[in-house]
Each structure stands twice: as C-alpha cells, then as structure tokens.
Design a protein around this motif. Sequence first.
Motif, PDB file in Angstrom:
ATOM      1  N   HIS A 173       0.848  -1.194   0.000  1.00  0.00           N
ATOM      2  CA  HIS A 173       0.000   0.000   0.000  1.00  0.00           C
ATOM      3  C   HIS A 173       0.890   1.253   0.000  1.00  0.00           C
ATOM      4  O   HIS A 173       0.667   2.194  -0.779  1.00  0.00           O
ATOM      5  N   VAL A 204      -9.712   6.577  -9.546  1.00  0.00           N
ATOM      6  CA  VAL A 204      -8.674   5.854  -8.790  1.00  0.00           C
ATOM      7  C   VAL A 204      -8.783   6.182  -7.300  1.00  0.00           C
ATOM      8  O   VAL A 204      -8.791   5.288  -6.453  1.00  0.00           O
ATOM      9  N   GLN A 256     -10.499   1.511   1.164  1.00  0.00           N
ATOM     10  CA  GLN A 256      -9.739   1.893   2.355  1.00  0.00           C
ATOM     11  C   GLN A 256     -10.598   2.299   3.553  1.00  0.00           C
ATOM     12  O   GLN A 256     -10.134   2.229   4.687  1.00  0.00           O
ATOM     13  N   MET A 306      -8.219  -2.618  -9.825  1.00  0.00           N
ATOM     14  CA  MET A 306      -7.539  -2.226  -8.581  1.00  0.00           C
ATOM     15  C   MET A 306      -7.964  -3.060  -7.384  1.00  0.00           C
ATOM     16  O   MET A 306      -7.216  -3.246  -6.447  1.00  0.00           O
ATOM     17  N   HIS A 308      -5.505 -14.599  -0.627  1.00  0.00           N
ATOM     18  CA  HIS A 308      -5.334 -14.134   0.753  1.00  0.00           C
ATOM     19  C   HIS A 308      -6.645 -13.763   1.434  1.00  0.00           C
ATOM     20  O   HIS A 308      -6.671 -13.574   2.649  1.00  0.00           O
ATOM     21  N   LEU A 311       0.703  -7.128 -13.560  1.00  0.00           N
ATOM     22  CA  LEU A 311       1.365  -7.629 -12.349  1.00  0.00           C
ATOM     23  C   LEU A 311       2.710  -8.286 -12.666  1.00  0.00           C
ATOM     24  O   LEU A 311       3.632  -8.254 -11.855  1.00  0.00           O
TER      25      LEU A 311
HETATM   26  N1  BYC Z   1      -2.310  -4.414  -8.055  1.00  0.00           N
HETATM   27  O1  BYC Z   1      -5.298 -12.485  -2.644  1.00  0.00           O
HETATM   28  P1  BYC Z   1      -5.409 -11.095  -3.149  1.00  0.00           P
HETATM   29  C1  BYC Z   1      -3.494   4.144  -3.621  1.00  0.00           C
HETATM   30  C2  BYC Z   1      -2.000  -8.920  -5.695  1.00  0.00           C
HETATM   31  S1  BYC Z   1      -4.645   2.958  -3.982  1.00  0.00           S
HETATM   32  C3  BYC Z   1      -1.218  -5.154  -7.789  1.00  0.00           C
HETATM   33  O2  BYC Z   1      -6.783 -10.596  -3.398  1.00  0.00           O
HETATM   34  P2  BYC Z   1      -5.075  -9.236  -0.953  1.00  0.00           P
HETATM   35  C4  BYC Z   1      -3.580   5.478  -4.201  1.00  0.00           C
HETATM   36  C5  BYC Z   1      -1.939  -9.145  -4.191  1.00  0.00           C
HETATM   37  O3  BYC Z   1      -1.015  -8.253  -3.587  1.00  0.00           O
HETATM   38  C6  BYC Z   1      -3.868   1.412  -4.272  1.00  0.00           C
HETATM   39  N2  BYC Z   1      -1.276  -6.330  -7.119  1.00  0.00           N
HETATM   40  O4  BYC Z   1      -4.580 -10.118  -2.183  1.00  0.00           O
HETATM   41  C7  BYC Z   1      -4.735   5.981  -4.739  1.00  0.00           C
HETATM   42  C8  BYC Z   1      -1.531 -10.584  -4.162  1.00  0.00           C
HETATM   43  O5  BYC Z   1      -0.137 -10.729  -4.484  1.00  0.00           O
HETATM   44  P3  BYC Z   1       1.000 -11.057  -3.362  1.00  0.00           P
HETATM   45  C9  BYC Z   1      -3.249   0.720  -3.096  1.00  0.00           C
HETATM   46  C10 BYC Z   1      -2.494  -6.728  -6.706  1.00  0.00           C
HETATM   47  O6  BYC Z   1      -3.897  -8.584  -0.362  1.00  0.00           O
HETATM   48  C11 BYC Z   1      -4.758   7.219  -5.324  1.00  0.00           C
HETATM   49  C12 BYC Z   1      -2.279 -11.178  -5.320  1.00  0.00           C
HETATM   50  O7  BYC Z   1      -2.537 -10.123  -6.217  1.00  0.00           O
HETATM   51  N3  BYC Z   1      -4.235   0.275  -2.131  1.00  0.00           N
HETATM   52  O8  BYC Z   1      -2.581   3.808  -2.938  1.00  0.00           O
HETATM   53  O9  BYC Z   1      -5.975 -10.018  -0.029  1.00  0.00           O
HETATM   54  C13 BYC Z   1      -3.628   7.958  -5.453  1.00  0.00           C
HETATM   55  C14 BYC Z   1      -3.566 -11.863  -4.932  1.00  0.00           C
HETATM   56  O10 BYC Z   1      -4.566 -10.920  -4.490  1.00  0.00           O
HETATM   57  C15 BYC Z   1      -3.657  -5.981  -6.932  1.00  0.00           C
HETATM   58  C16 BYC Z   1      -3.953  -0.706  -1.275  1.00  0.00           C
HETATM   59  O11 BYC Z   1      -2.890  -1.274  -1.301  1.00  0.00           O
HETATM   60  C17 BYC Z   1      -3.533  -4.781  -7.647  1.00  0.00           C
HETATM   61  N4  BYC Z   1      -4.588  -4.001  -7.934  1.00  0.00           N
HETATM   62  O12 BYC Z   1      -6.024  -8.124  -1.634  1.00  0.00           O
HETATM   63  C18 BYC Z   1      -2.438   7.471  -4.921  1.00  0.00           C
HETATM   64  C19 BYC Z   1      -5.027  -1.023  -0.271  1.00  0.00           C
HETATM   65  N5  BYC Z   1      -4.708  -6.648  -6.410  1.00  0.00           N
HETATM   66  O13 BYC Z   1       0.978  -9.902  -2.375  1.00  0.00           O
HETATM   67  C20 BYC Z   1      -2.408   6.228  -4.296  1.00  0.00           C
HETATM   68  C21 BYC Z   1      -4.619  -2.094   0.703  1.00  0.00           C
HETATM   69  C22 BYC Z   1      -4.218  -7.769  -5.872  1.00  0.00           C
HETATM   70  O14 BYC Z   1       0.616 -12.342  -2.711  1.00  0.00           O
HETATM   71  N6  BYC Z   1      -4.553  -3.398   0.099  1.00  0.00           N
HETATM   72  N7  BYC Z   1      -2.892  -7.830  -6.060  1.00  0.00           N
HETATM   73  O15 BYC Z   1       2.281 -11.115  -4.137  1.00  0.00           O
HETATM   74  C23 BYC Z   1      -5.622  -4.208  -0.038  1.00  0.00           C
HETATM   75  O16 BYC Z   1      -6.733  -3.877   0.311  1.00  0.00           O
HETATM   76  C24 BYC Z   1      -5.379  -5.588  -0.610  1.00  0.00           C
HETATM   77  O17 BYC Z   1      -4.002  -5.874  -0.511  1.00  0.00           O
HETATM   78  C25 BYC Z   1      -5.856  -5.757  -2.080  1.00  0.00           C
HETATM   79  C26 BYC Z   1      -5.490  -7.177  -2.527  1.00  0.00           C
HETATM   80  C27 BYC Z   1      -7.376  -5.602  -2.140  1.00  0.00           C
HETATM   81  C28 BYC Z   1      -5.177  -4.745  -2.988  1.00  0.00           C
END
Ligand code: BYC
Length: 329
Positions: free
Chosen positions: A59, A146, A154, A215, A225, A289
Amino acid sequence: MYTQGLDQKTKTSDKPGPLEGPEQLAEFQARVDAEEKIEAKDWMPEAYRRTLVRQISQHAHSEIIGMQPEGNWLTRAPSLKRKAILLAKVQDEAGHGLYLYSAGETLGVSRDQMVADLLAGRAKYSSIFNYPTLTWADIGAIGWLVDGAAIMNQIPLCRCSYGPYARAMVRICKEESFHQRQGFEIMLELSKGTDAQKEMAQDAFNRWWWPSLMMFGPGDKDSKHSAQSMAWKIKRFSNDELRQKFVDVTVPQAQFLGLRVPDDDLHYNDETGHYDFGEIDWQEFLDVLAGNGPCNRQRMAQRTRAHEDGQWVRDAARAYAARQRAKAA
Ligand code: BYC
C-alpha cells in the motif's frame, strides 16, 4: 517462499513460531472476534504479521509510485490554481506513503528493507499506476475513479484489526475523499466545456474505467489471501464486494457527467438492485502484475533513480544524527 520485508530472524521459516500453540492462536482469534485492536507490542501469529507487512508495504509503495502519473502534469496544469491543487494532492500521496511505512515499521521491518524489496521487484504496488496520463483529463479521471476506488477499499481498513494501520487509514481516507472530489470537479468542468473537452473526458474515462475495476484485485475465487485476511478482520469485504459497491456508486456519477461507461454489458439489475457489468480482462491484469503493463519499466526506473539521487540526503541525515549523539555523549 515469500520473504518480502521479513527480518533475518524470521525470514527462513513459514512455520508457526514457538508460542503458536492452538491455545495462543484461539486466544488471538477471540480478541479479533471481539473487535479488540491488536497493537504493535501484542503477541500475534507470525502469519498475521507477515500478511500485514505485505499489505501495508505494498500500500505504501502504491502511494509513492502513484505520485508519478500525476506528477507528470504538474508542469502542464492548465492554470496556476490547478497546479497548486495538484501539487498539494501529490504531496498528500507522499505523506500517505510515509504514514504507511511508519505503520509497517511497527511490525518490526525497517523502511529501508521495505523500499529495498520494492526496488528489487520482491514487493508489488498497485496495478493502476502502470498506465500513462496522456491528457489533462487523466488527472480528473485518476482523482474521480482511482481515488474513488481507493476510498471504497480503504474506508473498511479504518476498522482493520491492527491498530496502527487502522489509525493511519483514518487520516488517509479524509484526504482521499478530498482528492476524489477534486478529480470529479475536473471532470465536471470538462463535461460542461467544448466538444473537444467533452471528448477528452470521455477518452480518459474509457482508458481508466477497466483498470480502476482491476484495482480491487482478482475475483473472489482467485483471491488467495482474502479468506484468511477476512477471518483476521484485516479485510472487511471481499474484492468482488468492494468492486460492486464501486460500480454502483460510480455509474450514476458518470451519467451525471454525461459520460458513457465503456461497457456494453453494463445494466441495472432490478432484482439485485445492483449494476451488472461485463467481464474484466484478467489477462491484462496479470500482464501488468508480471511487469508488462504500459509503464511498469518507466515507473520502476524513475523510482530507482529518485532513490539513488536521494542517497546524499540519507547520508547527511545519518551524519547529523551521529554528530548529535556524539555531542550528547
Ligand atoms: N495491483 O489475494 P489477493 C493508492 C495482488 S490505492 C497489484 O486478493 P489481498 C492510491 C496481491 O497483492 C492502491 N497487485 O490479495 C490511490 C496478491 O499478491 P502477493 C493501493 C495486486 O492482499 C490514489 C495477489 O494479487 N491500495 O494507494 O488479499 C492515489 C492476490 O490478491 C492488486 C492498497 O494497497 C492490484 N490491484 O487483496 C495514490 C489497499 N490486487 O501480495 C495512491 C490495501 C491484488 O501475494 N490493500 N494484487 O504477491 C488491499 O486492500 C489488498 O491488498 C488488495 C489485494 C485488495 C489490494
């Protein structure tokens, strides 16, 4: 084995730690189920810690890399006012990255290590930032779509079971909601403008709509996960649930702007009360990716260059801190 951001002590083992007996795990789960916040010094299963380091660092990297596509328009914003607003937004993203690296550090991994993992390609950042910003309307589309998608994902993270992450998200979400309105306002202005401006808005919408839906991550059946992260109350909604919520709120906004959603299969489903939408091109998502999106190489090259250019600042800060320590001693 996945070793992103893990310190030397833990990185060679995926097995439960010595204290991870069934009783400790059950006690931990009971705390989570009771909606207690887990704090940095509390005992936690090693897999919980690793999941958080992975998600929080990715993130943080997204926020930092996310400055690039918008930064591309700082020198070409159409007015001084627009330039000042965009500059403030890009600075906010840097701030979000820093809060998130700090939240990650509470889990025992250094910011240096997290950054090293990004630069070495061991850690991901959001797929969305691998697309180019070709016109000024892209700045509107990014803010509207976005940041809109980011807020949808979030807001539930403000209730994440891990206290430092949840608290960081509260402030981030307040700023993101301002960003979303800023983007929508650019689109509104363009949609009321000349035919060329309307076309520019539609073109940006066409290019950013599908990547914004991506996204939210893979569909629930492919999200490796999600089940565990939801049991630990790190995630509160599945990827597909959040994607649907985003579509449901965004389609009426597009209609208000007079823009056509670039999806022939999109229609309102009276029975479910939701918009049904077409199939996402998951191959495109996987390609991005895998490092083969339109801008992956450029984004990483620029981040690496910025990191190297900043070496003298880190050296100077370290030398200053050493001098202060020596003086105090
Ligand atoms: N891009 O099991 P999953 C922001 C990966 S907004 C790349 O569903 P999880 C901003 C995932 O990491 C953006 N990779 O995973 C906005 C995993 O791979 P690894 C950032 C992705 O973690 C405006 C694999 O696919 N936001 O910052 O349960 C201006 C399997 O996925 C993506 C966050 O990071 C993707 N789109 O769910 C500036 C929010 N989607 O790690 C900046 C926090 C999935 O095993 N993160 N993958 O190698 C989350 O909520 C969750 O980590 C996700 C993915 C929903 C993104």
